[in-house]
Design a protein around this motif. Structure first.
Motif, short mmCIF file in Angstrom:
data_model
loop_
_atom_site.label_atom_id
_atom_site.label_comp_id
_atom_site.label_asym_id
_atom_site.label_seq_id
_atom_site.Cartn_x
_atom_site.Cartn_y
_atom_site.Cartn_z
N VAL A 173 11.84 -5.37 2.64
CA VAL A 173 12.58 -5.07 1.54
C VAL A 173 11.38 -5.12 0.21
O VAL A 173 11.26 -4.15 -0.55
N VAL A 174 10.40 -6.17 0.51
CA VAL A 174 9.31 -6.10 -0.92
C VAL A 174 8.33 -4.80 -0.59
O VAL A 174 8.18 -4.12 -1.77
N THR A 175 8.03 -4.69 0.54
CA THR A 175 7.22 -3.31 0.79
C THR A 175 8.09 -1.94 0.46
O THR A 175 7.20 -1.30 -0.28
N ALA A 176 9.13 -1.81 0.59
CA ALA A 176 10.05 -0.90 0.33
C ALA A 176 9.88 -0.61 -1.12
O ALA A 176 9.89 0.65 -2.02
N ALA A 177 10.07 -1.79 -1.88
CA ALA A 177 10.15 -1.75 -3.37
C ALA A 177 9.01 -1.22 -4.07
O ALA A 177 8.87 -0.25 -4.81
N GLY A 178 7.75 -1.68 -3.34
CA GLY A 178 6.62 -1.12 -4.08
C GLY A 178 6.22 0.46 -3.68
O GLY A 178 5.72 1.01 -4.54
N ALA A 179 6.68 0.61 -2.49
CA ALA A 179 6.53 2.06 -2.20
C ALA A 179 7.26 2.98 -2.87
O ALA A 179 7.15 4.01 -3.54
N ILE A 180 8.69 2.69 -3.19
CA ILE A 180 9.58 3.52 -4.03
C ILE A 180 9.17 3.74 -5.44
O ILE A 180 9.13 4.56 -6.05
N ALA A 181 8.85 2.41 -6.00
CA ALA A 181 8.18 2.44 -7.47
C ALA A 181 6.99 3.48 -7.31
O ALA A 181 6.87 4.30 -8.39
N GLY A 182 6.14 3.19 -6.37
CA GLY A 182 4.94 4.45 -6.66
C GLY A 182 5.20 5.77 -6.53
O GLY A 182 4.75 6.52 -7.31
N HIS A 183 6.07 6.27 -5.65
CA HIS A 183 6.58 7.41 -5.51
C HIS A 183 7.42 8.03 -7.13
O HIS A 183 7.01 9.04 -7.42
N LEU A 184 8.23 7.21 -7.51
CA LEU A 184 8.84 7.60 -8.76
C LEU A 184 7.96 7.46 -9.92
O LEU A 184 8.00 8.49 -10.71
N LEU A 185 7.02 6.66 -10.02
CA LEU A 185 6.18 6.62 -11.28
C LEU A 185 5.17 7.79 -11.14
O LEU A 185 4.45 8.23 -12.01
N GLU A 186 4.94 8.60 -9.96
CA GLU A 186 4.23 9.64 -9.74
C GLU A 186 5.05 10.90 -10.18
O GLU A 186 4.46 12.04 -10.62
N SER A 216 20.63 -8.15 -3.44
CA SER A 216 19.93 -8.60 -2.10
C SER A 216 20.42 -7.84 -1.06
O SER A 216 21.43 -7.15 -0.92
N GLY A 217 19.31 -7.26 -0.27
CA GLY A 217 19.18 -6.15 0.62
C GLY A 217 19.01 -5.08 0.17
O GLY A 217 18.66 -4.21 1.11
N GLU A 218 19.05 -4.52 -1.21
CA GLU A 218 18.77 -3.12 -1.66
C GLU A 218 17.18 -3.15 -1.75
O GLU A 218 16.73 -4.20 -1.88
N PRO A 219 16.59 -1.94 -1.51
CA PRO A 219 15.26 -1.72 -1.97
C PRO A 219 15.08 -2.44 -3.45
O PRO A 219 15.89 -2.14 -4.33
N GLY A 220 14.32 -3.30 -3.47
CA GLY A 220 14.08 -3.88 -4.89
C GLY A 220 13.52 -2.89 -6.01
O GLY A 220 12.73 -2.22 -5.87
N THR A 221 14.22 -3.30 -7.24
CA THR A 221 13.73 -2.58 -8.34
C THR A 221 12.87 -3.16 -9.38
O THR A 221 12.45 -2.55 -10.51
N VAL A 234 19.96 5.69 -9.21
CA VAL A 234 20.95 4.83 -8.89
C VAL A 234 20.98 4.06 -7.50
O VAL A 234 20.20 4.47 -6.66
N PRO A 235 21.73 3.00 -7.36
CA PRO A 235 21.84 2.61 -6.03
C PRO A 235 22.79 3.25 -5.38
O PRO A 235 23.41 4.24 -5.42
N CYS A 266 18.33 10.37 -9.06
CA CYS A 266 17.62 9.92 -7.66
C CYS A 266 18.59 8.66 -7.37
O CYS A 266 18.66 7.83 -8.23
N VAL A 267 18.90 8.56 -6.10
CA VAL A 267 19.19 7.30 -5.53
C VAL A 267 18.00 6.75 -4.58
O VAL A 267 17.12 7.35 -4.04
N LEU A 268 18.03 5.37 -4.61
CA LEU A 268 16.88 4.62 -4.12
C LEU A 268 17.42 4.22 -2.62
O LEU A 268 18.42 3.18 -2.76
N LEU A 269 16.97 4.30 -1.43
CA LEU A 269 17.12 3.93 -0.21
C LEU A 269 16.05 3.41 0.56
O LEU A 269 14.77 3.94 0.34
N TYR A 270 16.43 3.36 1.79
CA TYR A 270 15.51 2.94 2.87
C TYR A 270 15.52 4.39 3.80
O TYR A 270 16.50 5.18 3.58
#
Length: 195
Positions: free
Chosen positions: A28-41, A58-63, A127-128, A160-164
């Motif tokens: 979950v924590v790793t996904a949060a960092g990766a998603i943030a990195g992609h969106l910020l680019e 809880s359980g969602e990719p962290g924002t 959006v979630p 954009c929806v944030l997912l695994y």
């Protein structure tokens, strides 16, 4: 407003929620960092003055990392607050200390409410969801809150929806009230949806 749920949607939602409950916290924590990195680019996010986002459950990719980075970039970030009728109001994000516990285990912004139409002022809307299909139809938690909010977003706005990764490209049963999104962000990257 309660919505009648199709059996196919209920079964898929149950399956995806069970998979999320089984995800290790490290993922979950790793996904949060990766998603943030992609969106910020993404140029659509980089040039946005206002970003509508949300506080993950809880359980969602962290924002958390994403919200902090957007605020550090000087973006105006608006977050939803669930109203009694299931619709979403919005308030400006004032940092993690400006979040209060709310119903259903949610954290909501403590600031002044801006009204349900505030989402229409955002240049990017994040959006979630639990899954999204190739056409951009997302599966949410069943309340219809985000479908209503997306109905207020002007055509052409970055949504954009944030997912695994395993939740992108899933066959989602479609109902008339469903509002599609244009993109999916997952740990492996961003994917354009629809035609």
């Amino acid at each position: 407003m309660a919505r009648t749920q199709s059996p196919a949607k209920l079964a898929l939602r149950d399956q995806l929620l069970a998979e999320r409950r089984g995800r290790p916290l490290t993922e979950v924590v790793t996904a949060a960092g990766a998603i943030a990195g992609h969106l910020l680019e993404m140029q659509e996010v980089r040039r946005a003055a206002t970003v509508a986002a949300y506080v993950s459950m809880s359980g969602e990719p962290g924002t958390g990392p994403l919200l902090e980075a957007l605020a550090a970039m000087g973006k105006r970030v608006i977050l939803p607050a669930l109203m009694p009728d299931g619709d979403l109001d919005w308030a400006t994000y004032l940092g993690p200390d400006g979040l209060l516990p709310a119903s259903l285990g949610l954290l909501e912004p403590a600031g002044e409410r801006l009204g349900p139409e505030a989402v229409s002022t955002a240049d990017a809307v994040l959006v979630p969801g639990l899954a999204v299909d190739a056409a951009g139809v997302r599966l949410g938690r069943g309340g219809g809150s985000y479908d209503r909010a997306l109905g207020r977003v002007p055509v052409g706005t970055f949504t954009c929806v944030l997912l695994y990764d395993s939740e992108v490209g899933v066959a989602v049963p479609v109902e008339p009230h469903d509002r599609p999104v244009g993109w999916a962000a997952s740990p492996s990257g961003l994917r354009r949806l629809g035609s």
